[in-house]
Design a protein around this motif. Structure first.
Motif, mmCIF file in Angstrom:
data_model
loop_
_atom_site.group_PDB
_atom_site.id
_atom_site.type_symbol
_atom_site.label_atom_id
_atom_site.label_comp_id
_atom_site.label_asym_id
_atom_site.label_seq_id
_atom_site.Cartn_x
_atom_site.Cartn_y
_atom_site.Cartn_z
ATOM 1 N N TYR A 224 -0.636 -3.591 -6.321
ATOM 2 C CA TYR A 224 0.033 -3.853 -5.235
ATOM 3 C C TYR A 224 1.229 -4.786 -5.680
ATOM 4 C CZ TYR A 224 -3.878 -2.184 -2.745
ATOM 5 O OH TYR A 224 -4.916 -1.552 -2.127
ATOM 6 N N LYS B 237 -5.261 -1.454 3.981
ATOM 7 C CA LYS B 237 -5.795 -0.311 2.901
ATOM 8 C C LYS B 237 -6.180 0.949 3.870
ATOM 9 C CE LYS B 237 -7.826 -1.371 -0.639
ATOM 10 N NZ LYS B 237 -8.825 -1.995 -1.693
ATOM 11 N N GLN C 199 0.663 -1.080 -0.014
ATOM 12 C CA GLN C 199 -0.025 0.105 0.037
ATOM 13 C C GLN C 199 0.784 1.225 -0.006
ATOM 14 O OE1 GLN C 199 -3.171 0.263 -0.344
ATOM 15 N NE2 GLN C 199 -3.584 2.427 0.119
#
Length: 229
Positions: free
Chosen positions: A219, A179, A23
């Motif tokens: 990602y 997240k 992230q």
């Protein structure tokens, strides 16, 4: 399209923090563009991948439709006075891809499948965790992705009939991160493949190289790169 390579200074605490979460690294990559490229499923997009060649040699690769500026990453995770990054025009290479060409390749992907425990449950996206299932995941996608993984000569097969392809798994990782704005952690299984391929459909392979293969592209998954075989 552009291909960018940046060497990470893993001795720095801030670099290790950036590498610790997909992230965080996704945010750092997207901050490289003054105007964030539109991420469309059917068009070129920003792809990135971390290659850990050794403990002291870690690279970030980015493929993007816009040239990035990695000044902030150099300051956080590079060598501010002596280091930098290299960005290359990717189009000449992409345009030269020809059916029958052979290349070494590397790909980090998120091999998953849809499964359910019984007929009354809805299907759920589940990671492949077995080595053979992960290898099969890539082989099942090679035709539509525009390539064929080259087969080994019989004398080089450790177990004849089973160890058939020029394909290895270089690294497997399970990443857990949060997240932004979500309380539940995300778990991601990533696999880095290496091997040798033959181009079967240059247009399809160009799409694979610029749009990615599989899920979790934000990602660090989906980016395939080629090198001289």
């Amino acid at each position: 399209m552009y291909l960018t390579r940046f060497r990470v200074n893993t001795a720095r605490v801030t670099a290790r923090k950036v590498l610790s979460s997909p992230q965080v690294l996704h945010a750092a990559v997207m901050s490289s563009f003054a105007t964030v490229p539109v991420q469309e499923d059917d068009g070129p997009r920003v792809l990135w991948r971390i290659d850990r060649n050794s403990k002291a040699e870690t690279y970030l690769y980015i493929v993007s439709p816009i040239k990035p500026d990695l000044t902030h990453l150099v300051e956080q995770a590079g060598w501010p006075t002596t280091g930098g990054w290299q960005t290359y025009d990717y189009e000449p290479f992409l345009s030269r891809l020809t059916k029958g060409d052979e290349w070494a390749f590397r790909l980090t992907a998120n091999p998953v499948h849809s499964a359910r425990r019984n007929d009354t449950e809805p299907t759920k996206v589940t990671a492949h965790v077995g080595l053979q299932h992960q290898l099969r995941w890539l082989l099942q996608r090679q035709e539509t992705a525009g390539f064929r993984v080259v087969e080994k000569p019989a004398e080089r097969q450790v177990i004849p009939g089973t160890d058939v392809h020029e394909l290895v798994i270089r690294e497997r990782r399970q990443l857990t991160f949060r997240k932004k704005g979500h309380s539940k952690p995300v778990t991601l299984v990533t696999v880095t493949f290496g091997g040798k391929l033959e181009v079967t459909d240059p247009d399809a392979l160009r799409r694979t190289l610029t749009r990615g293969l599989g899920r979790a592209k934000a990602y660090g998954c989906g980016l395939m790169t080629l090198a001289a075989a």
